[in-house]
Enzyme design. Structure first.
Site, mmCIF file in Angstrom:
data_model
loop_
_atom_site.group_PDB
_atom_site.id
_atom_site.type_symbol
_atom_site.label_atom_id
_atom_site.label_comp_id
_atom_site.label_asym_id
_atom_site.label_seq_id
_atom_site.Cartn_x
_atom_site.Cartn_y
_atom_site.Cartn_z
ATOM 1 N N GLU A 32 0.846 -1.216 0.000
ATOM 2 C CA GLU A 32 0.000 0.000 0.000
ATOM 3 C C GLU A 32 0.867 1.246 0.000
ATOM 4 O OE1 GLU A 32 -3.122 0.123 -1.119
ATOM 5 O OE2 GLU A 32 -3.779 -1.165 0.526
ATOM 6 N N ALA A 123 -14.915 3.835 -1.393
ATOM 7 C CA ALA A 123 -14.708 2.834 -0.340
ATOM 8 C C ALA A 123 -13.318 2.212 -0.418
ATOM 9 C CB ALA A 123 -15.776 1.753 -0.451
ATOM 10 N N LEU A 125 -12.064 0.696 -2.976
ATOM 11 C CA LEU A 125 -12.059 -0.520 -3.794
ATOM 12 C C LEU A 125 -11.930 -0.163 -5.279
ATOM 13 C CD1 LEU A 125 -14.857 -2.517 -1.917
ATOM 14 C CD2 LEU A 125 -12.373 -2.758 -1.693
ATOM 15 N N SER A 126 -11.581 1.085 -5.531
ATOM 16 C CA SER A 126 -11.209 1.525 -6.877
ATOM 17 C C SER A 126 -12.359 1.697 -7.853
ATOM 18 C CB SER A 126 -10.239 0.505 -7.464
ATOM 19 O OG SER A 126 -9.059 1.092 -7.685
ATOM 20 N N ASP A 172 -4.221 0.443 -9.511
ATOM 21 C CA ASP A 172 -5.649 0.172 -9.702
ATOM 22 C C ASP A 172 -5.974 -0.090 -11.176
ATOM 23 O OD1 ASP A 172 -5.655 0.751 -7.042
ATOM 24 O OD2 ASP A 172 -6.584 2.715 -7.256
ATOM 25 N N TYR A 222 -3.897 12.364 0.049
ATOM 26 C CA TYR A 222 -3.153 11.460 -0.837
ATOM 27 C C TYR A 222 -2.064 12.241 -1.571
ATOM 28 C CZ TYR A 222 -2.226 7.844 -4.282
ATOM 29 O OH TYR A 222 -1.605 6.904 -5.053
#
Ligand code: GLA
Length: 381
Positions: A32, A123, A125-126, A172, A222
């Site tokens: 990550e 969420a 999850l891309s 992703d 980010y």
């Protein structure tokens, strides 16, 4: 799902769809915040994703309806393409059209596109990469653009970075394009070399828990992490993602305290990710689980992208007997993934209640299943 999607399409476009596409979401098992420094990631594509139904038009217009954004209704893409926040998800689609047009691709086919998603938004999850790759895949197929999979990944990432303005890495878009059913994918984000490795969904479960925490600041936080890693890169004569712990230790005096922690996460996470791939190779899921937990601690303490909801869920799942648990994706909320062997899989009703009482948020739980990367689909779904 198919019947519902056909109904949606007919209701919005007065015609039946003739083609269908699917783009999966992804769970990152480990690795990550390593994909913007040339490090390793180990994601897996999942069956929660976005479906598209398409009918061809006589004219050259491209019209889109998304059931997730009903209030926007059917929208026609319009030139000149310019990012506009009120357009929501349409920015991704127009972003793709703009880069394809810039590079001389002819999008000659008029299309009606209906979208229906099973992937929770925001969420971790891309869902945005799933949408980018879905649209590129269907435009590629229907206009015979002959884009390779790597070009699809590159265009999708470019749109995310320059049109949407999130400095994300390549993970992703890559897994959503190259994923294979029930296989995790170890990606070297510097060279884009990758290895697939089976994930044993027969004996193990990946339980996803969506914190449902609002993530308004996720993009700026980010980009801040991205910029600090950019700063650290200049101190090494190789990609940060390839820096070993001894090399890090030899250079660490040049960094301030905060940067030391950030870089330490990247260095240790890369070692864990390669170890996790080796663990999958020899079917050592206990080791995989321990590495996931170490990854979470490093994201919590050194990279500082976790939050109290994610930390709580990790601890709870470990106390329930999960072999491993960690946040997945960018963090600051989003989803936690826990690895359970079939024997220890539990009922989570009490956890849902306790979570609601503690954080005043619903806890959504999904059991992930594997799925292949984005493609056109036939038959039932
Ligand atoms: C987001 C980005 C990815 C990656 C993860 C963190 O999902 O899109 O490129 O950086 O965060 O690992």
């Amino acid at each position: 799902m198919k019947t519902e999607l056909i109904k949606i399409h007919e209701r919005n476009f007065n015609t039946s769809p003739s083609l269908f596409f699917f783009s999966p979401g992804r769970v990152n098992l480990i690795g990550e915040h390593t994909d913007y420094s040339g490090g390793y990631v180990l994601p897996i594509s999942i069956s929660l994703g976005i479906y598209a139904a398409v009918s061809l038009r006589e004219d050259k217009g491209i019209y889109v309806y998304s059931d997730d954004f009903r209030s926007l209704g059917v929208i026609q893409t319009k030139e000149p393409y310019r990012y506009n926040q009120s357009q929501g998800y349409m920015n991704y689609i127009e972003g793709i059209l703009s880069v394809l047009k810039r590079d001389g691709y002819c999008i000659g086919k008029g299309l009606n596109i209906s979208l229906l998603s099973t992937l929770p938004k925001s969420a971790g999850l891309s869902s945005s990469a799933a949408l980018e790759v879905l649209i590129l895949t269907l435009l590629n197929d229907l206009n015979d653009l002959k884009l390779s999979k790597k070009q699809i990944v590159t265009y999708a990432k470019e749109v995310e970075n320059t049109y949407i303005g999130v400095s994300s890495g390549v993970m992703d878009q890559f897994i959503i394009t190259f994923g294979q059913e029930n296989q995790a994918l170890l990606l070297d984000t510097e060279t884009l070399d990758y290895n697939l490795i089976p994930f044993d969904f027969e004996n193990y479960q990946l339980v996803l828990m969506n914190t449902n925490k609002a993530r308004d600041l996720v993009d700026s936080a980010y980009n801040e992490r991205f910029n600090s890693i950019e700063k650290a890169k200049q101190y090494f004569d190789k990609p940060l993602g390839k820096v070993s712990l001894p090399l890090y230790k030899a250079n660490v005096h040049q960094f301030n305290d905060l940067l030391q922690k950030r870089v330490l996460h990247v260095v240790t996470e890369n070692a864990r990710t390669k170890a996790a791939y080796e663990a999958l190779k020899v079917h050592d899921y206990d080791l995989l689980g321990r590495l996931m937990v170490e990854s979470h601690r490093s994201l919590r303490d050194d990279f500082e992208v976790s939050c109290k909801e994610l930390d709580y869920l990790v601890d709870k799942n470990l106390s329930y007997g999960a072999a491993g648990a960690r946040m997945t994706g960018a963090g600051f909320g989003g989803t936690m993934v826990a690895l359970y062997s079939n024997e220890t899989l539990l009922n989570f009703d009490a956890l849902k209640k306790a979570y609601k009482a503690k954080f005043d948020l619903e806890l959504d739980i999904y059991i992930a299943q594997g799925a292949a990367g984005a493609k056109s689909i036939e038959g039932e779904f």
